[in-house]
Design a protein around this motif. Sequence first.
Motif, short mmCIF file in Angstrom:
data_model
loop_
_atom_site.label_atom_id
_atom_site.label_comp_id
_atom_site.label_asym_id
_atom_site.label_seq_id
_atom_site.Cartn_x
_atom_site.Cartn_y
_atom_site.Cartn_z
N LEU A 122 -12.97 -0.10 2.17
CA LEU A 122 -12.15 -1.13 2.82
C LEU A 122 -10.80 -1.29 2.11
O LEU A 122 -9.77 -1.45 2.77
N TYR A 123 -10.83 -1.23 0.78
CA TYR A 123 -9.58 -1.38 0.03
C TYR A 123 -8.63 -0.22 0.30
O TYR A 123 -7.42 -0.42 0.49
N ILE A 124 -9.16 0.99 0.31
CA ILE A 124 -8.31 2.16 0.56
C ILE A 124 -7.75 2.12 1.97
O ILE A 124 -6.57 2.44 2.19
N MET A 125 -8.55 1.69 2.93
CA MET A 125 -8.05 1.58 4.30
C MET A 125 -6.99 0.49 4.40
O MET A 125 -6.05 0.59 5.20
N GLU A 126 -7.11 -0.55 3.58
CA GLU A 126 -6.14 -1.64 3.58
C GLU A 126 -4.82 -1.20 2.94
O GLU A 126 -3.74 -1.61 3.40
N THR A 127 -4.90 -0.37 1.91
CA THR A 127 -3.69 -0.01 1.16
C THR A 127 -3.14 1.37 1.52
O THR A 127 -1.93 1.60 1.44
N MET A 170 -8.06 -9.62 -3.04
CA MET A 170 -6.69 -9.89 -3.46
C MET A 170 -5.72 -9.35 -2.41
O MET A 170 -4.77 -10.03 -2.02
N GLU A 171 -5.97 -8.14 -1.94
CA GLU A 171 -5.09 -7.52 -0.95
C GLU A 171 -5.15 -8.27 0.38
O GLU A 171 -4.14 -8.34 1.10
N LYS A 172 -6.30 -8.85 0.69
CA LYS A 172 -6.47 -9.61 1.93
C LYS A 172 -6.00 -11.05 1.79
O LYS A 172 -6.08 -11.83 2.74
#
Length: 378
Positions: A122-127, A170-172
């Motif tokens: 999910l983090y990689i898809m977000e960033t 944090m990214e969200k």
Amino acid sequence: MNSKKGVEKFITNPSRIQLIIYIAAMIVISRAAFFLLYVWHLDGSTFQGFLESINIWDSNYYKMIVTDGYPESATAQSSWAFFPLYPLTVRFVTKLTGMNIDLAGFLISNICCFVSCIYSYLYIMETRKNAEEALFYLTLMVMGVCGFYESIMYTEAMYLMLLSMCFYYMEKESYLIMGVCGALMTATRNTGVFFVFAILFYWIHKIQTKSFKEFVIRTFSNSKLVLGTMLVPLGMFLFMYHLWTLTGDPLAFVHIQKAFMQDTKPGMFNVFVRAVDLYGGQLWFWGYVIGLLFILVMLCTLKKNSERVWGIINWIIPFQRGMGCQQRYLHIDIVTELCFSDWCMKLKRRWRIVILAVMALAELVLMIMWLDRNGFLV
């Protein structure tokens, strides 16, 4: 032709079910390979024997915490150095299910490994918004070098899970959830407390103010960010309070490190000098040193401030204690493997497959070294 299209679709845009199945299959296959290595290399025959063979070194301290808690005094090495969330979770599962400690630790570690893969994706898809890189990263994390640490009775898998959750939330901008995950992370390993620096540099980049005054005003006007950041050290503070009531020394987990250092003083220079004395005559050691320097250079190329700062911090901290633990700290800091994935995505797919194959073979070699109780892997 249809099968090729199916594979391409999975690589570029897997469904939730496909992703779950892929992660679960990787974990099962890699752990089965570890067991077969145990059977072949040590002539083992039982799964319990396998668990006892991999749950060594620091695992013994976690077992002591599970059964006896923390001691009130110590004259040498002590379990004070090991944080409580993981062994408390193992204790809870053993009490609830009746299973033995080794099996409970193995299951908890692998469940945490699974969850960490979900949040890392999910983090990689977000960033990065790149499913192919996300799948490459997950394969590297589970089946590549040092992936076995996520199956043994160490805190690696739980820490990795909570760290990946911290980065994702944090990214969200879900700062309170990030803070709760951070508090659990600092109750798992002391290095988690440095995540506050990742938050700081993430925020600096995000708001890009023109003056320090504006930065302070905008920061403290975001109450959820401030509270979430303040929650991160809570796990460590609670452990410190417990040590204070138990021993009178809230920093017992720091002071006891001297017993683990043996004749080596802390600090990068002292650690390196001792490592050279022990291994300097062996060619593999200098390859290891070059690899560490390459990783440091690689981390400096990360574009996101939070990732770059976090990666460099986690490169420096383990070096204060010993070079042998460097590889497992870098493995679970997320950004080292992610930075390597960023670099590999510049290559053609067939070369990435070759890299994964080499990493998987290297992992099997490391697992054999672990079964042989190689002290450099501790």
